[in-house]
Design a protein around this motif. Structure first.
Motif, PDB file in Angstrom:
ATOM      1  N   LEU A 128      37.265  69.184  62.178  1.00  0.00           N
ATOM      2  CA  LEU A 128      35.380  67.906  62.078  1.00  0.00           C
ATOM      3  C   LEU A 128      34.201  68.608  61.285  1.00  0.00           C
ATOM      4  CD1 LEU A 128      35.167  66.500  65.701  1.00  0.00           C
ATOM      5  CD2 LEU A 128      36.405  65.384  63.690  1.00  0.00           C
ATOM      6  N   CYS A 129      34.274  69.673  61.209  1.00  0.00           N
ATOM      7  CA  CYS A 129      33.045  70.463  60.924  1.00  0.00           C
ATOM      8  C   CYS A 129      33.422  70.168  59.015  1.00  0.00           C
ATOM      9  CB  CYS A 129      32.885  71.399  61.330  1.00  0.00           C
ATOM     10  SG  CYS A 129      31.910  71.951  62.888  1.00  0.00           S
ATOM     11  N   GLN A 130      35.326  70.507  58.709  1.00  0.00           N
ATOM     12  CA  GLN A 130      35.580  70.400  57.508  1.00  0.00           C
ATOM     13  C   GLN A 130      34.659  69.033  57.174  1.00  0.00           C
ATOM     14  OE1 GLN A 130      35.529  73.633  55.569  1.00  0.00           O
ATOM     15  NE2 GLN A 130      36.180  71.544  53.815  1.00  0.00           N
ATOM     16  N   LEU A 131      35.782  68.907  57.921  1.00  0.00           N
ATOM     17  CA  LEU A 131      35.434  66.802  57.573  1.00  0.00           C
ATOM     18  C   LEU A 131      33.887  66.670  57.483  1.00  0.00           C
ATOM     19  CD1 LEU A 131      37.486  64.258  57.134  1.00  0.00           C
ATOM     20  CD2 LEU A 131      36.436  64.166  60.149  1.00  0.00           C
ATOM     21  N   ALA A 132      33.426  66.850  57.542  1.00  0.00           N
ATOM     22  CA  ALA A 132      31.499  66.437  57.662  1.00  0.00           C
ATOM     23  C   ALA A 132      31.760  67.265  56.598  1.00  0.00           C
ATOM     24  CB  ALA A 132      31.032  66.402  58.587  1.00  0.00           C
ATOM     25  N   VAL A 133      31.820  68.574  56.030  1.00  0.00           N
ATOM     26  CA  VAL A 133      31.724  68.880  55.120  1.00  0.00           C
ATOM     27  C   VAL A 133      31.848  68.301  53.508  1.00  0.00           C
ATOM     28  CG1 VAL A 133      31.643  71.372  53.338  1.00  0.00           C
ATOM     29  CG2 VAL A 133      30.747  70.895  55.868  1.00  0.00           C
ATOM     30  N   GLU A 134      33.370  68.095  53.793  1.00  0.00           N
ATOM     31  CA  GLU A 134      33.794  67.601  52.834  1.00  0.00           C
ATOM     32  C   GLU A 134      33.222  65.923  52.372  1.00  0.00           C
ATOM     33  OE1 GLU A 134      38.156  67.395  54.062  1.00  0.00           O
ATOM     34  OE2 GLU A 134      38.139  69.807  53.288  1.00  0.00           O
ATOM     35  N   VAL A 135      32.991  65.714  53.459  1.00  0.00           N
ATOM     36  CA  VAL A 135      32.308  63.821  53.437  1.00  0.00           C
ATOM     37  C   VAL A 135      30.869  64.007  52.669  1.00  0.00           C
ATOM     38  CG1 VAL A 135      31.541  61.766  54.366  1.00  0.00           C
ATOM     39  CG2 VAL A 135      33.946  62.738  55.321  1.00  0.00           C
ATOM     40  N   GLU A 136      30.089  65.304  53.296  1.00  0.00           N
ATOM     41  CA  GLU A 136      28.916  65.340  52.551  1.00  0.00           C
ATOM     42  C   GLU A 136      29.116  65.103  50.579  1.00  0.00           C
ATOM     43  OE1 GLU A 136      25.099  67.067  50.925  1.00  0.00           O
ATOM     44  OE2 GLU A 136      27.439  68.388  51.604  1.00  0.00           O
ATOM     45  N   GLN A 137      30.302  66.654  50.225  1.00  0.00           N
ATOM     46  CA  GLN A 137      30.265  66.307  49.065  1.00  0.00           C
ATOM     47  C   GLN A 137      30.093  65.403  48.726  1.00  0.00           C
ATOM     48  OE1 GLN A 137      33.171  69.758  49.358  1.00  0.00           O
ATOM     49  NE2 GLN A 137      31.892  72.157  50.299  1.00  0.00           N
TER      50      GLN A 137
ATOM     51  N   GLU B  90      30.338  62.835  49.367  1.00  0.00           N
ATOM     52  CA  GLU B  90      29.165  61.560  48.581  1.00  0.00           C
ATOM     53  C   GLU B  90      28.389  62.540  47.645  1.00  0.00           C
ATOM     54  OE1 GLU B  90      27.008  57.915  50.046  1.00  0.00           O
ATOM     55  OE2 GLU B  90      28.545  58.592  50.138  1.00  0.00           O
ATOM     56  N   ARG B  91      27.777  62.924  47.785  1.00  0.00           N
ATOM     57  CA  ARG B  91      26.944  63.984  47.035  1.00  0.00           C
ATOM     58  C   ARG B  91      27.033  64.122  45.435  1.00  0.00           C
ATOM     59  NH1 ARG B  91      22.436  66.979  47.382  1.00  0.00           N
ATOM     60  NH2 ARG B  91      23.286  67.294  49.710  1.00  0.00           N
ATOM     61  N   GLU B  92      28.689  64.004  44.917  1.00  0.00           N
ATOM     62  CA  GLU B  92      29.723  63.957  44.125  1.00  0.00           C
ATOM     63  C   GLU B  92      29.363  62.139  43.399  1.00  0.00           C
ATOM     64  OE1 GLU B  92      33.212  65.224  44.667  1.00  0.00           O
ATOM     65  OE2 GLU B  92      32.602  67.344  45.013  1.00  0.00           O
ATOM     66  N   MET B  93      29.814  61.243  44.443  1.00  0.00           N
ATOM     67  CA  MET B  93      29.650  60.161  43.903  1.00  0.00           C
ATOM     68  C   MET B  93      28.266  58.731  43.930  1.00  0.00           C
ATOM     69  SD  MET B  93      32.323  58.518  46.941  1.00  0.00           S
ATOM     70  CE  MET B  93      32.019  56.733  46.215  1.00  0.00           C
TER      71      MET B  93
ATOM     72  N   GLY C 233      25.312  61.329  44.176  1.00  0.00           N
ATOM     73  CA  GLY C 233      24.026  62.102  43.738  1.00  0.00           C
ATOM     74  C   GLY C 233      23.127  62.432  44.796  1.00  0.00           C
ATOM     75  N   ALA C 234      22.358  63.404  44.626  1.00  0.00           N
ATOM     76  CA  ALA C 234      21.198  63.613  45.832  1.00  0.00           C
ATOM     77  C   ALA C 234      19.866  63.096  45.699  1.00  0.00           C
ATOM     78  CB  ALA C 234      20.854  65.344  45.771  1.00  0.00           C
ATOM     79  N   ALA C 235      19.550  62.589  44.813  1.00  0.00           N
ATOM     80  CA  ALA C 235      18.134  62.147  44.856  1.00  0.00           C
ATOM     81  C   ALA C 235      19.078  60.137  46.389  1.00  0.00           C
ATOM     82  CB  ALA C 235      17.748  61.495  43.614  1.00  0.00           C
ATOM     83  N   SER C 236      19.719  59.967  45.374  1.00  0.00           N
ATOM     84  CA  SER C 236      20.027  57.788  46.414  1.00  0.00           C
ATOM     85  C   SER C 236      20.646  58.364  47.503  1.00  0.00           C
ATOM     86  CB  SER C 236      21.804  57.910  45.157  1.00  0.00           C
ATOM     87  OG  SER C 236      22.707  58.077  45.425  1.00  0.00           O
ATOM     88  N   ARG C 237      20.991  59.062  47.535  1.00  0.00           N
ATOM     89  CA  ARG C 237      21.319  59.828  48.702  1.00  0.00           C
ATOM     90  C   ARG C 237      20.467  59.880  50.150  1.00  0.00           C
ATOM     91  NH1 ARG C 237      22.198  64.032  52.555  1.00  0.00           N
ATOM     92  NH2 ARG C 237      23.444  63.524  54.194  1.00  0.00           N
ATOM     93  N   SER C 238      19.337  60.741  49.873  1.00  0.00           N
ATOM     94  CA  SER C 238      17.956  61.147  50.673  1.00  0.00           C
ATOM     95  C   SER C 238      17.441  59.962  51.049  1.00  0.00           C
ATOM     96  CB  SER C 238      17.127  62.016  49.543  1.00  0.00           C
ATOM     97  OG  SER C 238      16.850  61.775  48.519  1.00  0.00           O
ATOM     98  N   SER C 239      17.434  58.656  49.902  1.00  0.00           N
ATOM     99  CA  SER C 239      16.741  57.529  49.856  1.00  0.00           C
ATOM    100  C   SER C 239      17.219  57.065  51.678  1.00  0.00           C
ATOM    101  CB  SER C 239      16.282  56.999  49.078  1.00  0.00           C
ATOM    102  OG  SER C 239      18.228  56.560  48.501  1.00  0.00           O
ATOM    103  N   GLY C 240      18.773  56.825  51.727  1.00  0.00           N
ATOM    104  CA  GLY C 240      19.068  56.067  52.154  1.00  0.00           C
ATOM    105  C   GLY C 240      18.527  54.511  52.415  1.00  0.00           C
ATOM    106  N   THR C 241      19.807  53.782  53.394  1.00  0.00           N
ATOM    107  CA  THR C 241      19.516  52.277  53.162  1.00  0.00           C
ATOM    108  C   THR C 241      19.516  52.055  54.475  1.00  0.00           C
ATOM    109  OG1 THR C 241      21.677  52.116  53.435  1.00  0.00           O
ATOM    110  CG2 THR C 241      20.641  52.272  50.235  1.00  0.00           C
ATOM    111  N   SER C 242      19.247  50.985  54.752  1.00  0.00           N
ATOM    112  CA  SER C 242      19.169  50.284  56.011  1.00  0.00           C
ATOM    113  C   SER C 242      20.450  49.594  56.953  1.00  0.00           C
ATOM    114  CB  SER C 242      18.314  48.805  56.075  1.00  0.00           C
ATOM    115  OG  SER C 242      18.637  48.541  55.268  1.00  0.00           O
ATOM    116  N   GLU C 243      21.611  49.935  55.792  1.00  0.00           N
ATOM    117  CA  GLU C 243      22.782  48.995  56.126  1.00  0.00           C
ATOM    118  C   GLU C 243      23.430  50.026  56.636  1.00  0.00           C
ATOM    119  OE1 GLU C 243      21.136  48.694  53.475  1.00  0.00           O
ATOM    120  OE2 GLU C 243      22.523  48.776  52.022  1.00  0.00           O
TER     121      GLU C 243
END
Length: 279
Positions: free
Chosen positions: A139-148, A150-153, A155-165
């Motif tokens: 599960l930990c490896q899965l979460a790492v891969e999901v984050e990576q 998301e970051r690639e798709m 970028g760090a800037a858009s991810r850090s801002s987050g969205t309410s939905e």
């Protein structure tokens, strides 16, 4: 930092649970009518939580519980449930299909006590814990891969801002003794890289939580007693954890238990909610 939520639910009641007969892995009983009611109640309790992944033991009682919970969810009705043998109940060997009193008698004859006693053909507690450890590292490896990804798709800037939905409505703050969770105290309102639901079994879950506490130094709710920590979850009891992996490393994760074996959703079900401590 990678951060994910983990919600672990025990399957609903079977007639063997009610009759205090060991099922283990060799007895694949379906849910009883009460078990389906419990699963419905758990599904309603979790209906506003947006899960990203769902895993279940491949035994029928867990599969039926997972399907019922997801069927009640407002966001995840079409989410694929992945079945994993690592989430199976502890194997009780020759004691499977026999009354719990037989297991206790076997243990007494061997000069041992439950749950440490291992009947012939069964799994030791260490073997169960190794299965739980292996699955958690997955599960930990899965979460790492999901984050990576998301970051690639995005970028760090858009991810850090987050969205309410992307936020889930978590029920634990209303039903657990923990203070209300907020973005200021490291609670669930912060963006999660993944939000994972796991449906498994009583003895397995207790060993898994034991691994969290003894090996990974999981932080527990302040008012949790030793008896509560050692008890098996009631059928469809819900436990929720927040896991943080510094710098995306799977080593030494920080784990916080938000609630353990939560059962407020069972109040109106009319089932016995106190589980046997040995399994």
């Amino acid at each position: 930092m990678v951060r994910f939520g983990l919600t672990v639910v025990r399957h609903g009641e079977t007639r063997y649970n009610k009759d205090k007969i060991l099922q283990g892995q060799g007895v694949d009983e379906p849910l009883s009518a009460t078990g389906f009611k419990q699963a419905d109640a758990a599904g309603l309790f979790l209906s506003n939580v947006k899960f990203t992944h769902v895993f279940s033991s491949d035994l029928l009682r867990a599969k039926q519980t997972a399907a019922t919970i997801i069927g009640k969810n407002k966001f995840c009705k079409d989410l694929e449930i992945k079945y994993d043998a690592r989430l199976r109940e502890r194997k009780y060997g020759v004691a499977e299909g026999r009354p719990l009193t037989d297991l206790k008698a076997m243990a007494k004859a061997a000069g041992e006590q439950c749950p440490a006693f291992t009947p012939s053909g069964g799994e030791t507690l260490d073997e169960v814990r190794e299965r739980a450890k292996d699955f958690f590292e997955f599960l930990c490896q899965l979460a790492v891969e999901v984050e990576q990804k998301e970051r690639e798709m995005h970028g760090a800037a858009s991810r850090s801002s987050g969205t309410s939905e992307e936020q889930s409505v978590f029920p634990w703050t209303n039903h657990c003794s923990q203070p209300g969770l907020s973005s200021d105290n490291g609670g669930t309102s912060k963006i999660l890289d993944a939000n994972i639901l796991v449906v498994s079994h009583g003895a397995y879950m207790r060993n898994w939580i034991g691994y969290f506490v003894s090996d990974l130094k999981c932080t527990l709710p302040e008012n949790l007693t030793k008896s509560q920590l050692s008890s098996v979850s009631p059928n469809t009891g819900v436990s929720h954890f927040i896991i943080e992996l510094q710098s995306g490393s799977r080593l030494e994760p920080e784990i916080r238990c938000v609630c353990l074996n939560q059962d407020s959703h069972l109040v109106d079900v009319g089932a016995e909610c106190v589980a046997q401590k040995v399994f």
